[in-house]
Design an enzyme around this catalytic site. Sequence first.
Site, mmCIF file in Angstrom:
data_model
loop_
_atom_site.group_PDB
_atom_site.id
_atom_site.type_symbol
_atom_site.label_atom_id
_atom_site.label_comp_id
_atom_site.label_asym_id
_atom_site.label_seq_id
_atom_site.Cartn_x
_atom_site.Cartn_y
_atom_site.Cartn_z
ATOM 1 N N GLY A 51 39.132 31.793 48.738
ATOM 2 C CA GLY A 51 38.083 32.559 49.418
ATOM 3 C C GLY A 51 38.263 34.067 49.419
ATOM 4 O O GLY A 51 37.289 34.812 49.364
ATOM 5 N N GLU A 105 42.741 37.667 54.010
ATOM 6 C CA GLU A 105 41.950 36.442 54.210
ATOM 7 C C GLU A 105 40.453 36.761 54.155
ATOM 8 O O GLU A 105 40.044 37.872 54.471
ATOM 9 C CB GLU A 105 42.348 35.844 55.582
ATOM 10 C CG GLU A 105 41.552 34.661 56.060
ATOM 11 C CD GLU A 105 41.714 33.415 55.199
ATOM 12 O OE1 GLU A 105 41.591 33.523 53.971
ATOM 13 O OE2 GLU A 105 41.914 32.332 55.767
ATOM 14 N N ASP A 106 39.649 35.785 53.772
ATOM 15 C CA ASP A 106 38.200 36.017 53.723
ATOM 16 C C ASP A 106 37.591 36.007 55.122
ATOM 17 O O ASP A 106 36.848 36.899 55.497
ATOM 18 C CB ASP A 106 37.490 34.993 52.810
ATOM 19 C CG ASP A 106 37.817 33.542 53.145
ATOM 20 O OD1 ASP A 106 38.637 33.291 54.055
ATOM 21 O OD2 ASP A 106 37.254 32.639 52.495
ATOM 22 N N ASP A 109 38.279 31.809 61.472
ATOM 23 C CA ASP A 109 37.367 30.980 62.264
ATOM 24 C C ASP A 109 38.162 30.472 63.470
ATOM 25 O O ASP A 109 38.320 31.190 64.460
ATOM 26 C CB ASP A 109 36.874 29.866 61.323
ATOM 27 C CG ASP A 109 35.804 28.975 61.912
ATOM 28 O OD1 ASP A 109 35.508 29.074 63.104
ATOM 29 O OD2 ASP A 109 35.241 28.150 61.171
ATOM 30 N N LYS A 137 35.097 35.284 63.287
ATOM 31 C CA LYS A 137 34.120 34.689 64.209
ATOM 32 C C LYS A 137 34.769 34.722 65.595
ATOM 33 O O LYS A 137 35.476 33.786 65.982
ATOM 34 C CB LYS A 137 33.814 33.237 63.807
ATOM 35 C CG LYS A 137 33.111 33.090 62.461
ATOM 36 C CD LYS A 137 32.848 31.624 62.122
ATOM 37 C CE LYS A 137 32.273 31.451 60.740
ATOM 38 N NZ LYS A 137 32.188 30.033 60.330
ATOM 39 N N ILE A 159 28.614 30.648 56.634
ATOM 40 C CA ILE A 159 28.156 31.565 55.589
ATOM 41 C C ILE A 159 28.774 31.239 54.227
ATOM 42 O O ILE A 159 29.810 30.577 54.147
ATOM 43 C CB ILE A 159 28.470 33.026 55.962
ATOM 44 C CG1 ILE A 159 29.987 33.204 56.206
ATOM 45 C CG2 ILE A 159 27.696 33.469 57.193
ATOM 46 C CD1 ILE A 159 30.431 34.640 56.210
ATOM 47 N N ARG A 171 30.731 30.891 45.743
ATOM 48 C CA ARG A 171 31.752 31.966 45.792
ATOM 49 C C ARG A 171 31.331 33.192 44.997
ATOM 50 O O ARG A 171 31.729 34.308 45.302
ATOM 51 C CB ARG A 171 33.086 31.459 45.230
ATOM 52 C CG ARG A 171 33.746 30.382 46.063
ATOM 53 C CD ARG A 171 35.200 30.248 45.640
ATOM 54 N NE ARG A 171 35.801 29.011 46.098
ATOM 55 C CZ ARG A 171 36.318 28.819 47.306
ATOM 56 N NH1 ARG A 171 36.300 29.800 48.188
ATOM 57 N NH2 ARG A 171 36.848 27.665 47.622
HETATM 58 P P1 IMP Z 1 40.343 28.621 60.248
HETATM 59 O O1 IMP Z 1 41.683 28.089 59.845
HETATM 60 O O2 IMP Z 1 39.599 27.694 61.146
HETATM 61 O O3 IMP Z 1 40.408 30.023 60.821
HETATM 62 O O4 IMP Z 1 39.447 28.638 58.963
HETATM 63 C C1 IMP Z 1 39.605 29.609 58.015
HETATM 64 C C2 IMP Z 1 39.173 29.146 56.637
HETATM 65 O O5 IMP Z 1 38.001 28.338 56.700
HETATM 66 C C3 IMP Z 1 38.816 30.352 55.820
HETATM 67 O O6 IMP Z 1 39.887 30.679 54.985
HETATM 68 C C4 IMP Z 1 37.624 29.903 55.017
HETATM 69 O O7 IMP Z 1 38.069 29.444 53.774
HETATM 70 C C5 IMP Z 1 37.034 28.757 55.776
HETATM 71 N N1 IMP Z 1 35.818 29.156 56.506
HETATM 72 C C6 IMP Z 1 35.699 29.486 57.807
HETATM 73 N N2 IMP Z 1 34.431 29.804 58.126
HETATM 74 C C7 IMP Z 1 33.726 29.680 56.985
HETATM 75 C C8 IMP Z 1 32.328 29.902 56.657
HETATM 76 O O8 IMP Z 1 31.477 30.264 57.482
HETATM 77 N N3 IMP Z 1 31.999 29.682 55.354
HETATM 78 C C9 IMP Z 1 32.892 29.275 54.415
HETATM 79 N N4 IMP Z 1 34.182 29.073 54.672
HETATM 80 C C10 IMP Z 1 34.600 29.275 55.942
HETATM 81 MG MG MG Z 2 39.885 30.721 52.923
#
Ligand code: IMP
Ligand code: MG
Length: 181
Positions: A51, A105-106, A109, A137, A159, A171
Amino acid sequence: MSSSITLHDKQFVPYIKAEEVEAAIDKLAARINEAHKNEKEPVILLCVLNGAIMFTSELMKRLTFPLELMTIKVASYAGTRSGGHIQEVMGITGSVKGRKVIVCEDIVDTGATMVYLDNRLRESGAASVEICSMLLKPEVYKQDLKLDYVAMEIPNRFIVGYGLDYDQLGRNIKDIYVLKD
Ligand code: IMP
Ligand code: MG
């Protein structure tokens, strides 16, 4: 920006233009450059595949201190929901022992991925770990881990584009699109 796109079974509509993301990356890069202006040894910029690939390339061309690019591939997401369980699909491409690391990181969340990586890098002997994310977020993020650099905050929407995918598609889309509700 085309008005709507379809990836697999879902429709997405325009959300954030690439120009807006890149203006935020300009500001973020200035902050990172200021914080690292006296670096003598190369800092590791760790791109979290897949990402963060577009964000990392935009960010790194704006960074002016010595750095070395490394990558790691982790997966936590299935479809449009964060799974919480982190899988290291590909390990880090070099040693981080005694080195300063900036994780690129992209999007953050739930933060599960960043908490996992922060622990993983510290256990591997990194001298310091900073977290740098294109997007956050804040409504979802409830971790204690400090996020050092965030370019933009968004509401809790799903998104795609600018490196982010829906089941591996989207992507390559230049601008950011949001799931149509
Ligand atoms: P986390 O571990 O819950 O913080 O998730 C992070 C990962 O989930 C990121 O590296 C993204 O690859 C993916 N991710 C989180 N939100 C989105 C979104 O809205 N669209 C696409 N990928 C997401
Ligand atoms: Mg990611």
